[in-house]
Design a protein around this motif. Structure first.
Motif, PDB file in Angstrom:
ATOM      1  N   GLY A   5      55.050  -9.750   0.347  1.00 19.31           N
ATOM      2  CA  GLY A   5      55.575  -9.741  -1.279  1.00 19.31           C
ATOM      3  C   GLY A   5      56.082 -11.583  -1.399  1.00 19.31           C
ATOM      4  O   GLY A   5      55.789 -11.877  -0.365  1.00 19.31           O
ATOM      5  N   GLY A   8      58.776 -11.107  -3.223  1.00 17.05           N
ATOM      6  CA  GLY A   8      60.547 -11.202  -3.992  1.00 17.05           C
ATOM      7  C   GLY A   8      62.080 -11.058  -2.856  1.00 17.05           C
ATOM      8  O   GLY A   8      61.177 -11.906  -1.771  1.00 17.05           O
ATOM      9  N   ASP A   9      62.490 -10.896  -3.010  1.00 19.38           N
ATOM     10  CA  ASP A   9      63.867 -11.641  -2.419  1.00 19.38           C
ATOM     11  C   ASP A   9      64.048 -10.805  -0.726  1.00 19.38           C
ATOM     12  O   ASP A   9      64.333 -11.145   0.216  1.00 19.38           O
ATOM     13  N   SER A  10      63.388  -9.219  -1.150  1.00 16.55           N
ATOM     14  CA  SER A  10      63.431  -8.624  -0.209  1.00 16.55           C
ATOM     15  C   SER A  10      62.420  -8.835   1.037  1.00 16.55           C
ATOM     16  O   SER A  10      62.268  -9.117   1.903  1.00 16.55           O
ATOM     17  N   ALA A  11      60.759  -9.164   0.715  1.00 18.24           N
ATOM     18  CA  ALA A  11      60.425  -9.913   1.131  1.00 18.24           C
ATOM     19  C   ALA A  11      60.511 -11.148   2.495  1.00 18.24           C
ATOM     20  O   ALA A  11      60.503 -11.692   3.087  1.00 18.24           O
ATOM     21  N   GLU A  26      63.790 -11.279   3.078  1.00 21.37           N
ATOM     22  CA  GLU A  26      64.737 -11.830   3.474  1.00 21.37           C
ATOM     23  C   GLU A  26      63.973 -10.673   4.459  1.00 21.37           C
ATOM     24  O   GLU A  26      65.557 -10.953   5.564  1.00 21.37           O
ATOM     25  N   ARG A  44      50.974 -12.189  -3.876  1.00 19.30           N
ATOM     26  CA  ARG A  44      49.106 -12.446  -4.429  1.00 19.30           C
ATOM     27  C   ARG A  44      49.467 -13.490  -5.143  1.00 19.30           C
ATOM     28  O   ARG A  44      48.203 -13.979  -5.962  1.00 19.30           O
ATOM     29  N   MET A  85      67.077 -17.891  -1.993  1.00 23.14           N
ATOM     30  CA  MET A  85      66.189 -16.955  -1.376  1.00 23.14           C
ATOM     31  C   MET A  85      65.377 -18.059  -0.940  1.00 23.14           C
ATOM     32  O   MET A  85      64.651 -18.086   0.863  1.00 23.14           O
ATOM     33  N   ALA A 116      56.655  -5.679   2.203  1.00 21.02           N
ATOM     34  CA  ALA A 116      57.801  -5.376   1.560  1.00 21.02           C
ATOM     35  C   ALA A 116      57.638  -5.961   0.043  1.00 21.02           C
ATOM     36  O   ALA A 116      58.096  -7.171  -1.438  1.00 21.02           O
ATOM     37  N   ILE A 117      57.081  -4.793  -0.658  1.00 17.62           N
ATOM     38  CA  ILE A 117      56.920  -4.887  -1.751  1.00 17.62           C
ATOM     39  C   ILE A 117      58.052  -4.388  -2.793  1.00 17.62           C
ATOM     40  O   ILE A 117      57.123  -3.663  -3.688  1.00 17.62           O
ATOM     41  N   GLY A 118      58.850  -3.295  -2.511  1.00 15.69           N
ATOM     42  CA  GLY A 118      59.576  -3.145  -3.802  1.00 15.69           C
ATOM     43  C   GLY A 118      60.334  -1.445  -3.178  1.00 15.69           C
ATOM     44  O   GLY A 118      59.068  -1.114  -2.170  1.00 15.69           O
ATOM     45  N   HIS A 170      66.501  -0.814 -12.295  1.00 10.68           N
ATOM     46  CA  HIS A 170      65.261  -0.731 -11.586  1.00 10.68           C
ATOM     47  C   HIS A 170      65.095   1.377 -11.267  1.00 10.68           C
ATOM     48  O   HIS A 170      64.161   2.080 -10.297  1.00 10.68           O
TER      49      HIS A 170
END
Ligand code: NAP
Length: 321
Positions: free
Chosen positions: A155, A157-160, A162, A179, A189, A240-242, A259
């Protein structure tokens, strides 16, 4: 034949820790809640193996067993469970109307929505086969089991990031696989992840297979521009892709945020008075079994207070929004 509509004081939609805890509180308040369990029932915990961070279980507990215990606790005080899915709702008038397909129609003076959210997955057969055996979508839940081993996290994003940062507490190294060549995560981040010596990046790359029989031994990665395949040896893969909140049937009935999560005011109150939300269906920040249970408790107490102010007189007036 579809059964005639049934009128109850309070319905709970969803049977993960949020919905079940709401039902436990509502049943102890003698409001005889009916839980529309959802099929399959139990939420994300049903796909989790060891849960070591739910208080009260010093040796840990399996996710499905934890669900079963909270369900039994709610049933003990008179909660009724319907094995059905909500297919449509009408929250424009009271009593609120929940369509349950072949199981008929439930009318309720108050509703707690606790339908949760699902982690997005890569949808690879090998990923699904190794879920709970090295493939996870929750670093907070499972990171602890990966001490002293190399990991990968998918991922951008922020989740990945984090999750990757959190995982460096346990892992020898974390490879973030994204990707595209640009990260979606916030600058701060990205700066934190770049500064961490235990994190490296494989950009323009996608995981095409998770390797291993009984447990993860690596991932096969495709470099997108060249199509070149390579193997990366890791003992765990964190996806962690959402997340996808389970709000499809509520999208015309309740205000959602950008969201797709239920928008709430003062924690559990939705845009419709008398309809409350609990757990991951609106909380995309904490997403823990214990925080979902806590929110279920809060939604139940708010629903109980609301019902005390709205006696069961069968009146059908439009709710204020
Ligand atoms: P997100 O921002 O939607 O990022 C999802 C990432 O997964 C994207 O990089 C996306 O790639 C990638 N992705 C999606 N589907 C994929 C697939 N099938 N295969 C490979 N990669 C895939 O989700 P999120 O990171 O969970 O964040 C959700 C929201 O919560 C965001 O607003 C975020 O800022 C917020 N959040 C904030 C914090 C924080 O501030 N500490 C922490 C966590 C989350 P592309 O970039 O190519 O689309």
């Amino acid at each position: 034949m579809t059964p005639a509509p049934r009128h109850v004081r309070v319905a709970v939609v969803g049977s993960g820790p949020a919905g079940l805890t709401a039902a436990l509180y509502l049943s102890r308040a003698e409001l005889a809640p009916v839980v529309v369990s959802g099929v399959p029932a139990g939420g994300q915990l049903m796909l989790t193996t060891d849960v070591e961070n739910f208080p009260g279980f010093p040796e840990g507990i399996q996710g499905p067993e934890l669900v079963e215990k909270i369900r039994a606790q709610a049933a003990r005080f008179g909660t009724e469970f319907l094995d059905a899915n909500v297919t449509a709702v009408d929250f424009t008038r009271r009593p609120f109307r929940l369509e349950l397909g072949a199981a008929g129609t439930l009318l309720a003076d108050a509703v707690v929505v606790a339908t949760g959210a699902d982690a997005r997955w890569l949808d690879l057969p090998s990923e699904q086969r190794l879920r709970g055996h090295g493939v996870s979508a929750c670093a907070t839940c499972d990171g602890f089991f990966f001490k002293g081993v190399p990991l990968a996290c998918v991922g951008g994003g922020d989740s990945a990031l984090e999750e990757a940062l959190f995982l460096t507490r346990f892992a020898t190294h974390v490879t973030v696989i994204h990707r595209r060549s640009e990260m979606r995560a916030s600058r701060i981040m990205q700066a934190r992840a770049l500064a961490n010596k235990k994190i490296s990046f494989l950009l323009d790359s996608e995981v095409v297979e998770v390797l291993g029989e009984g447990k993860v031994t690596g991932v096969k990665v495709r470099h997108v521009p060249s199509g070149k395949l390579s193997d990366l040896a890791v003992q765990g893969l964190f996806v962690a892709i959402g997340h996808e909140p389970a709000t499809r049937v509520f999208r015309d009935a309740l205000a959602l945020d950008e969201h797709g999560y239920i928008a709430t005011e003062r924690i559990t109150r939705t845009s419709v008075e008398g309809v409350f939300a609990a757990g991951d269906v609106y909380d995309h920040r904490y997403r823990q079994a214990v925080s979902a249970a806590g929110l279920g408790c809060m939604a139940a107490l708010d629903a109980e207070r609301y019902l005390a102010e709205h006696p069961a007189d069968g009146s059908s007036h439009p709710p204020s929004t």
